[in-house]
Design an enzyme around this catalytic site. Structure first.
Site, mmCIF file in Angstrom:
data_model
loop_
_atom_site.group_PDB
_atom_site.id
_atom_site.type_symbol
_atom_site.label_atom_id
_atom_site.label_comp_id
_atom_site.label_asym_id
_atom_site.label_seq_id
_atom_site.Cartn_x
_atom_site.Cartn_y
_atom_site.Cartn_z
ATOM 1 N N ASP A 43 2.101 16.957 -14.748
ATOM 2 C CA ASP A 43 1.233 17.835 -15.551
ATOM 3 C C ASP A 43 -0.086 18.160 -14.853
ATOM 4 O O ASP A 43 -0.625 19.242 -15.015
ATOM 5 C CB ASP A 43 0.988 17.253 -16.953
ATOM 6 C CG ASP A 43 0.290 15.899 -16.918
ATOM 7 O OD1 ASP A 43 0.768 15.014 -16.192
ATOM 8 O OD2 ASP A 43 -0.729 15.719 -17.624
ATOM 9 N N GLU A 66 8.361 11.025 -4.682
ATOM 10 C CA GLU A 66 7.221 11.317 -3.808
ATOM 11 C C GLU A 66 7.277 10.576 -2.483
ATOM 12 O O GLU A 66 6.739 11.048 -1.475
ATOM 13 C CB GLU A 66 5.902 10.990 -4.523
ATOM 14 C CG GLU A 66 5.564 11.937 -5.668
ATOM 15 C CD GLU A 66 6.209 11.552 -6.992
ATOM 16 O OE1 GLU A 66 7.066 10.635 -7.020
ATOM 17 O OE2 GLU A 66 5.857 12.160 -8.020
ATOM 18 N N HIS A 129 -3.666 9.565 -19.437
ATOM 19 C CA HIS A 129 -2.453 8.925 -18.915
ATOM 20 C C HIS A 129 -2.482 8.940 -17.376
ATOM 21 O O HIS A 129 -3.253 9.694 -16.789
ATOM 22 C CB HIS A 129 -1.193 9.615 -19.447
ATOM 23 C CG HIS A 129 -1.050 11.053 -19.018
ATOM 24 N ND1 HIS A 129 -1.762 12.068 -19.627
ATOM 25 C CD2 HIS A 129 -0.307 11.632 -18.058
ATOM 26 C CE1 HIS A 129 -1.431 13.216 -19.038
ATOM 27 N NE2 HIS A 129 -0.563 12.984 -18.086
ATOM 28 N N HIS A 130 -1.616 8.178 -16.738
ATOM 29 C CA HIS A 130 -1.597 7.975 -15.276
ATOM 30 C C HIS A 130 -2.940 7.425 -14.775
ATOM 31 O O HIS A 130 -3.407 7.789 -13.689
ATOM 32 C CB HIS A 130 -1.277 9.256 -14.497
ATOM 33 C CG HIS A 130 0.004 9.934 -14.852
ATOM 34 N ND1 HIS A 130 1.077 9.275 -15.396
ATOM 35 C CD2 HIS A 130 0.403 11.238 -14.698
ATOM 36 C CE1 HIS A 130 2.064 10.155 -15.587
ATOM 37 N NE2 HIS A 130 1.678 11.339 -15.183
ATOM 38 N N GLY A 422 7.704 2.243 10.973
ATOM 39 C CA GLY A 422 9.021 1.636 10.765
ATOM 40 C C GLY A 422 9.396 1.327 9.327
ATOM 41 O O GLY A 422 9.919 0.263 9.030
ATOM 42 N N ASP A 449 23.521 1.809 6.934
ATOM 43 C CA ASP A 449 23.789 1.749 5.489
ATOM 44 C C ASP A 449 22.590 1.197 4.708
ATOM 45 O O ASP A 449 22.212 1.729 3.661
ATOM 46 C CB ASP A 449 25.054 0.927 5.190
ATOM 47 C CG ASP A 449 25.126 -0.420 5.928
ATOM 48 O OD1 ASP A 449 24.191 -0.753 6.695
ATOM 49 O OD2 ASP A 449 26.136 -1.141 5.732
ATOM 50 N N ASN A 476 27.882 -1.198 8.342
ATOM 51 C CA ASN A 476 28.199 -2.538 8.863
ATOM 52 C C ASN A 476 27.865 -3.604 7.825
ATOM 53 O O ASN A 476 27.588 -4.750 8.149
ATOM 54 C CB ASN A 476 27.472 -2.784 10.197
ATOM 55 C CG ASN A 476 25.980 -2.490 10.082
ATOM 56 O OD1 ASN A 476 25.450 -2.413 8.984
ATOM 57 N ND2 ASN A 476 25.312 -2.341 11.216
ATOM 58 N N GLY A 478 25.362 -4.228 5.934
ATOM 59 C CA GLY A 478 24.021 -4.779 5.692
ATOM 60 C C GLY A 478 23.062 -4.515 6.821
ATOM 61 O O GLY A 478 23.193 -3.541 7.560
ATOM 62 N N GLU A 482 18.316 -6.975 11.296
ATOM 63 C CA GLU A 482 17.629 -8.173 10.798
ATOM 64 C C GLU A 482 18.395 -9.439 11.184
ATOM 65 O O GLU A 482 17.796 -10.491 11.407
ATOM 66 C CB GLU A 482 17.459 -8.107 9.277
ATOM 67 C CG GLU A 482 16.690 -6.887 8.768
ATOM 68 C CD GLU A 482 15.211 -6.879 9.114
ATOM 69 O OE1 GLU A 482 14.884 -6.890 10.309
ATOM 70 O OE2 GLU A 482 14.379 -6.842 8.184
HETATM 71 C C1 LIG Z 1 10.401 -0.316 3.705
HETATM 72 C C2 LIG Z 1 10.960 -1.376 4.592
HETATM 73 N N1 LIG Z 1 11.537 -2.462 4.044
HETATM 74 C C3 LIG Z 1 12.083 -3.403 4.854
HETATM 75 C C4 LIG Z 1 12.052 -3.278 6.209
HETATM 76 C C5 LIG Z 1 12.661 -4.345 7.103
HETATM 77 N N2 LIG Z 1 13.850 -3.803 7.794
HETATM 78 C C6 LIG Z 1 13.766 -3.280 9.028
HETATM 79 S S1 LIG Z 1 15.267 -2.808 9.636
HETATM 80 C C7 LIG Z 1 16.041 -3.308 8.242
HETATM 81 C C8 LIG Z 1 17.528 -3.233 8.115
HETATM 82 C C9 LIG Z 1 18.156 -1.942 8.473
HETATM 83 O O1 LIG Z 1 19.523 -2.033 8.199
HETATM 84 P P1 LIG Z 1 20.486 -0.839 8.444
HETATM 85 O O2 LIG Z 1 19.800 0.424 8.125
HETATM 86 O O3 LIG Z 1 21.770 -1.080 7.740
HETATM 87 O O4 LIG Z 1 20.658 -0.835 10.020
HETATM 88 P P2 LIG Z 1 21.692 -1.663 10.921
HETATM 89 O O5 LIG Z 1 20.845 -2.499 11.827
HETATM 90 O O6 LIG Z 1 22.565 -2.488 10.034
HETATM 91 O O7 LIG Z 1 22.447 -0.624 11.671
HETATM 92 C C10 LIG Z 1 15.135 -3.836 7.313
HETATM 93 C C11 LIG Z 1 15.514 -4.381 5.983
HETATM 94 C C12 LIG Z 1 11.412 -2.136 6.737
HETATM 95 N N3 LIG Z 1 11.306 -1.917 8.046
HETATM 96 N N4 LIG Z 1 10.924 -1.192 5.896
HETATM 97 MG MG LIG Z 2 23.584 -1.749 8.404
#
Ligand SMILES: Cc1ncc(C[n+]2csc(CCOP(=O)(O)OP(=O)(O)O)c2C)c(N)n1
Ligand SMILES: [Mg+2]
Length: 580
Positions: A43, A66, A129-130, A422, A449, A476, A478, A482
């Site tokens: 708004d 956003e 609000h907000h 990043g 993913d 993959n 996850g 990491e």
């Molecule tokens: C906003 C945010 N949250 C958490 C992280 C920590 N982080 C960096 S890379 C990553 C995992 C990426 O996984 P994916 O996109 O599946 O890539 P893959 O290595 O599995 O190919 C995470 C959780 C980050 N960099 N930014």
């Molecule tokens: Mg992955």
């Protein structure tokens, strides 16, 4: 646009005209080369969006939230030079603040405009609000002061000067700015300059420029092994042609850091690869660290540009930045990067030939022979290498998709990645921005993913606008990158297994997108042979413990830096290690 035909001269002699605050803001953005605005309505900004729609000054690109819009604005600014983001008071502004902070870290001029509570509510102390409902109204302006180069709450009194100040600051500093536009003033008429906004860097001080260029030219011409190191400001200040011109004239190698990938044409005859301390190609490292006159342009030493602090630049390095230069004991102010480089090119004697270190780029390794074998990271990136063509825009996410930094790019490619900030999910939002800025180019997204799950809805906006990117998603299971730091088999590194390739159909019922789930090299090659006449979505199934060697190495080093000698990474099987 509501502007009166009659123009009046004020006492300064500058011509003025009458315009509403909102129309003037939109006009200035357009004059600054911005043709689109990203954001979400609310708004407190609807009145400005109505002006935008009525005048057609900018095209509106509504995003799902956003945060995604802030990433889109960042991606747009990377190709367009500047971007606009429109959000609503607090709830929108705070959702966007991560992306705007990223634009600060990565030097992108994004004009963040927050439609905010009416001036009336501030003057009359009306709870709105907000807000925190406690009579405070500067909290979010203060929050943004931490992540922008300049901020202002626009009023009818200051609008004509503050709008120009903020846009010019963003342009000159290559940093985001934040503007609060109270919702009750966009339709008020004010007197504004009639002349268009001129975007220009402040001119250099003539004496400083001359002596600075002479000092650099003198050192470069006496050196046996001069070299140039390029960081992202070369791209932001549009100085790539000056860099290659200088390198040609003095026959010097030019290396880039990861933040500046593709800022210099990778097929340029003096291109010397990507510098990253001890993680560099040995020839690249030699050219930079053993140079007897290194000219570094905007270099910022962080873990990701020093090979986790394994490398360092020679003590004699000349450091040139957007608006200043350090040469030994001397610091030159009021000199702009492009003008410095041009003046050095003029001042330095030409070198006919010089034996420069030979840089032979390593190709992504991988065995392509057996098409029916399970897809590996190595085979995947080798196939992707063959797919890249001149002019492509590559958008790369954090994760094993960082392997795309090892791709060798043909001419005229752009490479977009939020290397230092990043924030995962960035790449999907940024892709919306790059597609909007350059719809006629081919855009390739490399994403995992886990990252994709943060911002996936923005695929719907791309389908809504009939954009045709190629999306390379690695499934993959996850957060494999990491697992290279910590928690190789830990459950916190797992994510839900979505039907990724099925999403275009969910996000647009009548989509014509081509979706592929690929498990072998042969599957991938079939997907890569599809024509680029619509969105292509390639979901590649890969092993959770398969990671490219540079990603494993930087994860292993990162764990040591982050957790120290008593950290849990020293226990058995806690992280993915290099094979063998
Ligand atoms: C906003 C945010 N949250 C958490 C992280 C920590 N982080 C960096 S890379 C990553 C995992 C990426 O996984 P994916 O996109 O599946 O890539 P893959 O290595 O599995 O190919 C995470 C959780 C980050 N960099 N930014
Ligand atoms: Mg992955």
């Amino acid at each position: 646009m509501t502007m009166t035909a009659e123009r009046t001269a004020v006492s300064t002699g500058r011509e003025t005209m009458t315009m509403t605050v909102g129309d003037f803001l939109l006009r200035r953005l357009r004059e600054a080369g911005i043709a689109h605005a990203f954001g979400v309505p609310g708004d407190y900004n609807l009145e400005l969006l109505q002006q935008l729609e009525d005048t057609g000054t900018l095209s509106w690109v509504g995003a799902c939230n956003e945060l995604n819009a802030s990433y889109a604005a960042d991606g747009y600014a990377r190709l367009n030079g500047m971007a606009a983001l429109i959000v609503t008071n607090a709830v929108g502004a705070l959702s966007a603040i991560n992306g705007v902070a990223g634009s600060y870290s990565e030097h992108l001029p994004v004009i963040c405009i927050c439609g905010s509570i009416p001036l009336k509510s501030i003057e009359r102390d009306l709870g709105m609000h907000h807000t925190m409902a406690d009579g405070t109204w500067d909290r979010f302006l203060n929050a943004y002061a931490q992540v922008t180069a300049a901020q202002a709450r626009v009023t009818p009194d200051n609008a004509a000067t503050e709008i120009d100040r903020l846009i010019l600051t963003a342009w000159r500093e290559k940093l985001p700015v934040y503007m609060e536009l109270p919702s009750d003033i966009a339709y008020l008429e004010i007197e504004v300059p009639a002349a268009p906004l001129m975007l220009a860097q402040p001119p250099s001080d003539p004496e400083r420029l001359k002596s600075c260029a002479a000092a650099i030219a003198d050192r470069l011409s006496k050196a046996k092994a001069p070299a140039i190191l390029v960081d992202l400001d070369v791209d932001r200040y549009g100085a790539a042609a000056e860099v290659t011109g200088l390198a040609e004239k003095i026959q010097a190698p030019v290396a880039v850091v990861g933040t500046a990938k593709a800022a210099i044409d990778e097929t340029f005859s003096h291109f010397a690869g990507m510098y990253n301390g001890g993680a560099s190609d040995p020839a690249t490292r030699e050219a930079i660290e053993n140079s007897d006159c290194l000219l570094s342009l905007g270099y910022r030493a962080v873990d990701l540009t020093t090979g986790d602090f394994t490398g360092s630049l020679p003590a004699s390095t000349i450091h040139a930045r957007g608006h200043s230069v350090d040469i030994g004991e001397d610091n030159y102010q009021a000199v702009t990067l492009k003008e410095v480089l041009r003046a050095v090119i003029d001042a330095v004697p030409e070198v006919a030939s010089r034996a420069t270190p030979r840089f032979t780029p390593a190709m992504p390794a991988g065995n392509h022979a057996d098409g029916s074998a399970k897809l590996t990271q190595a085979a995947y990136w080798q196939a992707v290498q063959g797919y890249i063509r001149s002019g492509d825009v590559l958008v790369a996410e954090d994760g094993t998709s960082y392997a795309s930094f090892g791709l060798h790019l043909p001419p005229k490619c752009s490479f977009v990645s939020q290397v230092i900030w990043g924030s995962i999910g960035y790449s999907v939002g940024a892709l919306l921005g790059t597609l909007t800025a350059a719809p006629d180019r081919r855009h390739l997204l490399f994403v995992g993913d886990g990252s994709f799950q943060l911002t996936a809805q923005e695929i719907s906006t791309m389908l809504r606008h009939d954009y045709k990117p190629v999306i390379f998603l690695i499934n993959n299971g996850g957060y494999t990158i990491e697992r290279c730091w910590l928690g190789k088999t830990s459950r916190f590194n797992d994510v839900a297994n979505w039907d990724y390739a099925g999403l275009p159909k969910i996000f647009r019922r009548d989509t014509t997108a081509r979706s592929f789930v690929v498990k072998t090299v042969a599957d991938l090659e079939k997907a890569l042979s599809a024509p680029n006449d619509r969105m292509i979505f390639i979901e590649a199934i890969m092993d959770p413990y398969d990671a490219p060697l540079p990603v494993i190495n930087s994860g292993n080093n990162g764990a040591d830096i982050d957790y120290g000698p008593r950290g849990p990474q020293h226990r058995g099987n806690m992280l993915i290690r290099p094979a063998g």
